[in-house]
Design a protein around this motif. Structure first.
Motif, mmCIF file in Angstrom:
data_model
loop_
_atom_site.group_PDB
_atom_site.id
_atom_site.type_symbol
_atom_site.label_atom_id
_atom_site.label_comp_id
_atom_site.label_asym_id
_atom_site.label_seq_id
_atom_site.Cartn_x
_atom_site.Cartn_y
_atom_site.Cartn_z
ATOM 1 N N ILE A 4 -27.479 54.259 46.196
ATOM 2 C CA ILE A 4 -27.139 52.953 45.626
ATOM 3 C C ILE A 4 -25.630 52.937 45.407
ATOM 4 O O ILE A 4 -25.069 53.894 44.863
ATOM 5 C CB ILE A 4 -27.843 52.736 44.271
ATOM 6 C CG1 ILE A 4 -29.356 52.595 44.474
ATOM 7 C CG2 ILE A 4 -27.293 51.507 43.556
ATOM 8 C CD1 ILE A 4 -30.125 52.491 43.166
ATOM 9 N N PHE A 5 -25.021 51.835 45.801
ATOM 10 C CA PHE A 5 -23.588 51.664 45.587
ATOM 11 C C PHE A 5 -23.405 50.624 44.490
ATOM 12 O O PHE A 5 -23.766 49.460 44.671
ATOM 13 C CB PHE A 5 -22.963 51.176 46.889
ATOM 14 C CG PHE A 5 -21.525 51.586 47.058
ATOM 15 C CD1 PHE A 5 -20.906 52.448 46.169
ATOM 16 C CD2 PHE A 5 -20.797 51.122 48.137
ATOM 17 C CE1 PHE A 5 -19.591 52.828 46.335
ATOM 18 C CE2 PHE A 5 -19.472 51.492 48.311
ATOM 19 C CZ PHE A 5 -18.872 52.342 47.411
ATOM 20 N N LEU A 6 -22.876 51.066 43.337
ATOM 21 C CA LEU A 6 -22.715 50.182 42.183
ATOM 22 C C LEU A 6 -21.236 49.963 41.877
ATOM 23 O O LEU A 6 -20.435 50.894 42.019
ATOM 24 C CB LEU A 6 -23.309 50.841 40.946
ATOM 25 C CG LEU A 6 -24.756 50.617 40.523
ATOM 26 C CD1 LEU A 6 -25.002 51.362 39.211
ATOM 27 C CD2 LEU A 6 -25.062 49.149 40.340
ATOM 28 N N GLY A 7 -20.919 48.768 41.430
ATOM 29 C CA GLY A 7 -19.544 48.518 41.009
ATOM 30 C C GLY A 7 -19.330 47.031 40.829
ATOM 31 O O GLY A 7 -20.005 46.231 41.466
ATOM 32 N N PRO A 8 -18.400 46.666 39.953
ATOM 33 C CA PRO A 8 -18.159 45.248 39.693
ATOM 34 C C PRO A 8 -17.527 44.558 40.898
ATOM 35 O O PRO A 8 -16.975 45.234 41.785
ATOM 36 C CB PRO A 8 -17.181 45.272 38.517
ATOM 37 C CG PRO A 8 -16.508 46.594 38.604
ATOM 38 C CD PRO A 8 -17.495 47.538 39.192
ATOM 39 N N PRO A 9 -17.592 43.222 40.945
ATOM 40 C CA PRO A 9 -16.931 42.503 42.033
ATOM 41 C C PRO A 9 -15.437 42.840 42.049
ATOM 42 O O PRO A 9 -14.810 42.898 40.997
ATOM 43 C CB PRO A 9 -17.152 41.019 41.699
ATOM 44 C CG PRO A 9 -17.681 40.958 40.314
ATOM 45 C CD PRO A 9 -18.242 42.308 39.990
ATOM 46 N N GLY A 10 -14.911 43.115 43.223
ATOM 47 C CA GLY A 10 -13.490 43.414 43.353
ATOM 48 C C GLY A 10 -13.176 44.898 43.272
ATOM 49 O O GLY A 10 -12.026 45.303 43.412
ATOM 50 N N ALA A 11 -14.207 45.749 43.090
ATOM 51 C CA ALA A 11 -13.957 47.187 42.935
ATOM 52 C C ALA A 11 -13.678 47.880 44.266
ATOM 53 O O ALA A 11 -13.222 49.024 44.286
ATOM 54 C CB ALA A 11 -15.128 47.859 42.226
ATOM 55 N N GLY A 12 -13.951 47.193 45.364
ATOM 56 C CA GLY A 12 -13.677 47.787 46.677
ATOM 57 C C GLY A 12 -14.918 48.305 47.386
ATOM 58 O O GLY A 12 -14.820 49.093 48.326
ATOM 59 N N GLN A 16 -15.328 50.352 51.150
ATOM 60 C CA GLN A 16 -15.876 51.710 51.140
ATOM 61 C C GLN A 16 -17.246 51.787 51.796
ATOM 62 O O GLN A 16 -17.576 52.792 52.417
ATOM 63 C CB GLN A 16 -15.945 52.242 49.696
ATOM 64 C CG GLN A 16 -14.589 52.373 49.023
ATOM 65 C CD GLN A 16 -13.669 53.352 49.739
ATOM 66 O OE1 GLN A 16 -14.122 54.285 50.391
ATOM 67 N NE2 GLN A 16 -12.370 53.129 49.626
ATOM 68 N N SER A 17 -18.059 50.715 51.661
ATOM 69 C CA SER A 17 -19.398 50.818 52.250
ATOM 70 C C SER A 17 -19.319 50.795 53.771
ATOM 71 O O SER A 17 -20.139 51.409 54.441
ATOM 72 C CB SER A 17 -20.344 49.738 51.714
ATOM 73 O OG SER A 17 -19.879 48.471 52.043
ATOM 74 N N ALA A 18 -18.290 50.146 54.335
ATOM 75 C CA ALA A 18 -18.159 50.080 55.794
ATOM 76 C C ALA A 18 -18.075 51.479 56.398
ATOM 77 O O ALA A 18 -18.830 51.819 57.308
ATOM 78 C CB ALA A 18 -16.936 49.249 56.173
ATOM 79 N N LEU A 82 -28.442 52.549 52.546
ATOM 80 C CA LEU A 82 -27.418 52.313 51.529
ATOM 81 C C LEU A 82 -27.725 50.971 50.877
ATOM 82 O O LEU A 82 -27.682 49.933 51.532
ATOM 83 C CB LEU A 82 -26.026 52.280 52.164
ATOM 84 C CG LEU A 82 -24.881 52.058 51.183
ATOM 85 C CD1 LEU A 82 -24.726 53.245 50.229
ATOM 86 C CD2 LEU A 82 -23.564 51.833 51.926
ATOM 87 N N LEU A 83 -28.068 51.029 49.589
ATOM 88 C CA LEU A 83 -28.370 49.809 48.837
ATOM 89 C C LEU A 83 -27.079 49.294 48.212
ATOM 90 O O LEU A 83 -26.430 50.009 47.437
ATOM 91 C CB LEU A 83 -29.401 50.092 47.747
ATOM 92 C CG LEU A 83 -30.831 50.320 48.243
ATOM 93 C CD1 LEU A 83 -31.640 51.091 47.222
ATOM 94 C CD2 LEU A 83 -31.500 48.984 48.552
#
Ligand code: AMP
Length: 188
Positions: A4-12, A16-18, A82-83
Motif C-alpha cells: 500500500i502506498f500512503l501519503g497526502p496529496p502532493g507528497a509525490g 514514485q509509484s511510476a 501496488l495499492l
C-alpha cells in the motif's frame, strides 16, 4: 508483494509509484484512476461517483471496496499489486484485510510518504493553482488528516508500516523506497 502506498496529496506518490511499478512488475491498483474512468464511461456507477470526485470528497466505502474486491480477484493480481489511493478510511482498511484473509494472501508493506502540511501547500501553491483549487487542496489535506491518517496506527500495530521522508529530491526518496522494498522482499 502486496504494497500500500500512503501519503497526502502532493507528497509525490505519482512520481514514485511510476518507477516502483516498474521495479516490482505488479499491477497498479489506483482507485482514483478506476473512479475517473467510471465517470468517463458515464454508466450508473460513474453518475453516482461524479459529484464526490468534483467536490474532492471521499466516495462511500462500499462503492470503493467493491471496485477493489473485483480487481483484486483478477488473475494478474495473484503475484501482488501496488495499492495507490486505497485504503483511505479505517472501514476500507478492515474490508481489505478481510478480502486478503479470504484469499489467503498477506499484505507485505505499507509505505508512508511523509511531507508536512506547510510544505505540501507551498508545493501546490508553487504549481500556480488558483485560490479555488487551493481551497480544494486544503480540504483534501483535511480529509487525509481526519479520515486517512488513522490508518498509520492501524498498520503500525500490524508491524508493516514503514515511513519515508518525502521532503528530499525525487532520487533520494526513490533510494529510500528502494531500500525498504528490497529489505521487505528479502525477509519474505
Ligand atoms: P486520487 O487520484 O487517489 O487522488 O483520487 C481522486 C479522488 O477519487 C479522491 O479525491 C476521491 O474523491 C476519490 N477516491 C479515490 N480513492 C478513493 C478511496 N479509496 N475512497 C474514497 N474515495 C476515493
Amino acid at each position: 508483494m502486496r504494497i500500500i502506498f500512503l501519503g497526502p496529496p502532493g507528497a509525490g506518490k505519482g512520481t514514485q509509484s511510476a518507477w516502483l511499478l516498474d521495479h516490482l512488475r505488479v499491477p497498479h491498483l489506483s482507485t482514483g484512476d478506476m473512479l475517473r474512468s467510471a465517470v468517463t464511461e458515464g454508466g450508473p456507477l460513474g453518475q453516482k461517483v461524479a459529484q464526490y470526485l468534483s467536490a474532492g470528497q471521499l466516495v462511500p466505502d462500499e462503492i470503493v471496496v467493491e471496485l477493489v474486491r473485483e480487481r483484486l480477484t483478477k488473475p494478474d493480481c495473484r503475484a501482488g499489486c501496488l495499492l495507490d489511493g486505497f485504503p483511505r478510511t479505517l472501514g476500507q482498511a478492515r474490508a481489505l484485510d478481510e478480502i486478503l484473509a479470504k484469499a489467503g494472501v498477506p499484505l507485505d508493506l505499507v509505505l508512508e510518504l511523509v511531507v508536512g502540511e506547510p510544505q505540501l501547500l507551498a508545493r501546490l501553491a508553487g504549481r500556480g493553482r488558483s485560490d479555488d483549487l487551493l481551497e480544494i487542496v486544503r480540504q483534501r489535506l483535511d480529509i487525509y488528516r481526519d479520515r486517512t491518517s488513522p490508518l498509520l496506527d492501524y498498520y503500525r500495530q500490524q508491524g508493516i508500516l514503514r515511513s519515508i521522508d518525502g521532503t528530499g529530491s525525487p532520487a533520494s526518496v526513490r533510494a529510500q523506497i528502494n531500500e525498504v522494498v528490497d529489505r521487505t522482499r528479502a525477509a519474505k
